[in-house]
Design a protein around this motif. Structure first.
Motif, PDB file in Angstrom:
ATOM      1  N   UNK A 232      36.112 -35.163  32.672  1.00  0.00           N
ATOM      2  CA  UNK A 232      35.583 -33.897  33.167  1.00  0.00           C
ATOM      3  C   UNK A 232      36.591 -32.992  33.848  1.00  0.00           C
ATOM      4  N   UNK A 233      37.668 -32.648  33.156  1.00  0.00           N
ATOM      5  CA  UNK A 233      38.612 -31.640  33.656  1.00  0.00           C
ATOM      6  C   UNK A 233      38.152 -30.280  33.148  1.00  0.00           C
ATOM      7  N   UNK A 234      37.244 -29.660  33.886  1.00  0.00           N
ATOM      8  CA  UNK A 234      36.537 -28.479  33.384  1.00  0.00           C
ATOM      9  C   UNK A 234      37.403 -27.233  33.308  1.00  0.00           C
ATOM     10  N   UNK A 235      38.547 -27.211  34.024  1.00  0.00           N
ATOM     11  CA  UNK A 235      39.367 -25.999  34.001  1.00  0.00           C
ATOM     12  C   UNK A 235      39.842 -25.647  32.595  1.00  0.00           C
ATOM     13  N   UNK A 236      40.030 -26.668  31.749  1.00  0.00           N
ATOM     14  CA  UNK A 236      40.470 -26.401  30.376  1.00  0.00           C
ATOM     15  C   UNK A 236      39.457 -25.559  29.600  1.00  0.00           C
ATOM     16  N   UNK A 237      38.226 -25.498  30.078  1.00  0.00           N
ATOM     17  CA  UNK A 237      37.163 -24.779  29.375  1.00  0.00           C
ATOM     18  C   UNK A 237      36.880 -23.420  30.001  1.00  0.00           C
ATOM     19  N   UNK A 238      37.602 -23.093  31.063  1.00  0.00           N
ATOM     20  CA  UNK A 238      37.447 -21.803  31.730  1.00  0.00           C
ATOM     21  C   UNK A 238      38.115 -20.717  30.890  1.00  0.00           C
ATOM     22  N   UNK A 239      37.432 -19.611  30.686  1.00  0.00           N
ATOM     23  CA  UNK A 239      37.949 -18.550  29.816  1.00  0.00           C
ATOM     24  C   UNK A 239      39.271 -17.983  30.322  1.00  0.00           C
ATOM     25  N   UNK A 240      39.435 -17.879  31.643  1.00  0.00           N
ATOM     26  CA  UNK A 240      40.676 -17.337  32.198  1.00  0.00           C
ATOM     27  C   UNK A 240      41.857 -18.264  31.912  1.00  0.00           C
ATOM     28  N   UNK A 241      41.656 -19.559  32.110  1.00  0.00           N
ATOM     29  CA  UNK A 241      42.726 -20.516  31.818  1.00  0.00           C
ATOM     30  C   UNK A 241      43.054 -20.534  30.325  1.00  0.00           C
ATOM     31  N   UNK A 242      42.032 -20.411  29.492  1.00  0.00           N
ATOM     32  CA  UNK A 242      42.283 -20.418  28.045  1.00  0.00           C
ATOM     33  C   UNK A 242      43.086 -19.189  27.622  1.00  0.00           C
ATOM     34  N   UNK A 243      42.813 -18.043  28.235  1.00  0.00           N
ATOM     35  CA  UNK A 243      43.605 -16.848  27.927  1.00  0.00           C
ATOM     36  C   UNK A 243      45.047 -17.017  28.412  1.00  0.00           C
ATOM     37  N   UNK A 244      45.206 -17.627  29.593  1.00  0.00           N
ATOM     38  CA  UNK A 244      46.549 -17.859  30.127  1.00  0.00           C
ATOM     39  C   UNK A 244      47.339 -18.788  29.202  1.00  0.00           C
ATOM     40  N   UNK A 245      46.690 -19.839  28.717  1.00  0.00           N
ATOM     41  CA  UNK A 245      47.366 -20.757  27.792  1.00  0.00           C
ATOM     42  C   UNK A 245      47.731 -20.052  26.488  1.00  0.00           C
ATOM     43  N   UNK A 246      46.848 -19.163  26.009  1.00  0.00           N
ATOM     44  CA  UNK A 246      47.135 -18.440  24.768  1.00  0.00           C
ATOM     45  C   UNK A 246      48.395 -17.589  24.912  1.00  0.00           C
ATOM     46  N   UNK A 247      48.590 -16.992  26.093  1.00  0.00           N
ATOM     47  CA  UNK A 247      49.805 -16.197  26.333  1.00  0.00           C
ATOM     48  C   UNK A 247      51.036 -17.094  26.293  1.00  0.00           C
ATOM     49  N   UNK A 248      50.962 -18.243  26.975  1.00  0.00           N
ATOM     50  CA  UNK A 248      52.108 -19.157  27.001  1.00  0.00           C
ATOM     51  C   UNK A 248      52.415 -19.669  25.602  1.00  0.00           C
ATOM     52  N   UNK A 249      51.383 -20.117  24.894  1.00  0.00           N
ATOM     53  CA  UNK A 249      51.579 -20.674  23.553  1.00  0.00           C
ATOM     54  C   UNK A 249      52.044 -19.622  22.557  1.00  0.00           C
ATOM     55  N   UNK A 250      51.683 -18.345  22.826  1.00  0.00           N
ATOM     56  CA  UNK A 250      52.086 -17.281  21.918  1.00  0.00           C
ATOM     57  C   UNK A 250      53.585 -17.043  21.891  1.00  0.00           C
ATOM     58  N   UNK A 251      54.271 -17.425  22.971  1.00  0.00           N
ATOM     59  CA  UNK A 251      55.727 -17.367  22.995  1.00  0.00           C
ATOM     60  C   UNK A 251      56.341 -16.024  23.315  1.00  0.00           C
ATOM     61  N   UNK A 252      55.536 -14.993  23.550  1.00  0.00           N
ATOM     62  CA  UNK A 252      56.107 -13.665  23.801  1.00  0.00           C
ATOM     63  C   UNK A 252      56.877 -13.590  25.114  1.00  0.00           C
ATOM     64  N   UNK A 253      56.543 -14.479  26.062  1.00  0.00           N
ATOM     65  CA  UNK A 253      57.225 -14.478  27.359  1.00  0.00           C
ATOM     66  C   UNK A 253      58.345 -15.511  27.425  1.00  0.00           C
ATOM     67  N   UNK A 254      58.586 -16.200  26.325  1.00  0.00           N
ATOM     68  CA  UNK A 254      59.607 -17.239  26.337  1.00  0.00           C
ATOM     69  C   UNK A 254      59.072 -18.523  26.966  1.00  0.00           C
ATOM     70  N   UNK A 255      59.977 -19.430  27.236  1.00  0.00           N
ATOM     71  CA  UNK A 255      59.587 -20.737  27.762  1.00  0.00           C
ATOM     72  C   UNK A 255      59.088 -20.628  29.205  1.00  0.00           C
ATOM     73  N   UNK A 256      58.046 -21.392  29.576  1.00  0.00           N
ATOM     74  CA  UNK A 256      57.604 -21.430  30.970  1.00  0.00           C
ATOM     75  C   UNK A 256      58.612 -22.178  31.831  1.00  0.00           C
ATOM     76  N   UNK A 257      58.927 -21.610  32.989  1.00  0.00           N
ATOM     77  CA  UNK A 257      59.929 -22.188  33.887  1.00  0.00           C
ATOM     78  C   UNK A 257      59.294 -22.732  35.169  1.00  0.00           C
TER      79      UNK A 257
END
Length: 340
Positions: free
Chosen positions: A121-146
């Protein structure tokens, strides 16, 4: 046909999940409940549901197709192993278990079964805000997360029930899991620092600052403050090579009047993550109806347990405590590559 579910544990979170399963979501029916407090179980039981004297009896019932485990952490191992032996999908509230050895026993049983049955039950993974944040990171436009900055703030916690170990072995698991998921990375080391204590917490070790060293070399700092007074405030910001991405404040509505410009703060976790809880169960119901599980896995619960154990060591040692994980079974997907 509705998925027939049994719920083990009818405390606050168990009751909230029963409400969710019976009043909010479709495709599911709560047909059984069990709790060490039989009166509480009977009071929480939906109409037509059977109240079982033991979790084992509930799991073994032919009426029950899938199980929701909301009991206290030390009971999870036995109940998960019983679900796996019965071949029944199980949704298990965090923590998965309370020791590395227990996590390995559950993992070994599930891999031997040959199919995922457990969702944590790690519910944060299902939160729309976190999912949008992950989509930005995975999209690669900002480069690698530091760097990832995470804040987990509670207005208060129950005096006498919430101990100084719990920021590290209970609260931290959410931040550790969401950090691993957002960054697609594993935690390899943990440091803990304890600053000036909040007088509202009396003898409680609060606040706490945790530094997670990721396999990629990225760093995650986690602020855990559990007597912050003003509300339940969850924040997250990822600093990448070419920009920064952050969670929005919730709720998003801003009020302007003669008193100034202000934004409301949720009172507790139920208000902040109510939609995430609903969504995680929507997805669990679909997977459980197919006889399996999706979302956060036993591997993820194992990883969170290792982080909590390392944090407890680190707060005593004052140094960096390393984490060694077993090889990741193929059942749980591809392993994260170690840093070069």
């Amino acid at each position: 046909m509705s998925l027939r579910v049994g719920v083990i544990g009818t405390g606050m979170i168990g009751q909230d999940h029963i409400r969710r399963l019976t009043q909010v979501l479709s495709g599911v029916e709560v047909v059984a409940v069990s709790d060490i407090d039989q009166d509480r179980a009977k009071a929480a039981s939906p109409e037509g549901a059977e109240v079982f004297n033991t979790p084992e009896a509930l799991i073994g019932s032919d009426r029950v197709q899938a199980v929701v485990i909301c009991s206290w952490g030390p009971a999870h191992e036995e109940q998960l192993l019983a679900c796996i032996e019965a071949g029944k999908p199980a949704f298990c509230e965090k923590p998965l278990v309370t020791s590395e050895a227990a996590a390995l026993r559950v993992m070994d049983a599930e891999t031997a079964f040959g199919r995922r049955l457990v969702q944590v039950g790690f519910m944060r993974r299902f939160d729309a805000d976190y999912r949008r944040l992950k989509a930005v990171i995975d999209g690669g436009t900002l480069g690698a997360p530091l760097l990832y900055h995470s804040a987990h703030r509670n207005a208060s916690v129950p005096e006498g029930l919430y101990t100084s170990e719990m920021p590290l072995n209970d609260t931290l698991v959410h931040d550790a899991d969401i950090s691993r998921w957002l960054l697609g990375d594993e935690v390899r080391g943990v440091e803990v620092r304890v600053p000036r204590r909040n007088s509202r917490g009396k003898d409680l070790r609060d606040p706490t600052l945790v530094l997670l060293h990721m396999a990629s070399g990225a760093l995650v700092d986690v602020e855990i403050s559990v007597n912050i007074a003003y509300g339940y405030d969850i924040r997250g910001e990822v600093s990448c090579e070419k920009g920064v991405a952050s969670l929005p404040n919730r709720p998003a509505t801003v009020v302007s009047d003669r008193h100034g410009i202000r934004q409301a703060i949720p009172e507790d976790w139920r208000e902040r993550f109510i939609e995430a809880y609903d969504q995680e169960f929507r997805e669990w119901i679909v997977a459980a109806g197919r006889g399996t599980a999706a979302g956060p896995s036993t591997w993820d619960g194992y990883a969170a347990t290792l982080v909590a154990d390392a944090a407890l060591r680190a707060v005593e040692s004052g140094g960096l405590e390393t984490i060694t994980m077993r090889d990741k079974p193929a059942l749980y997907g591809a392993a994260v590559a170690a840093a070069a």
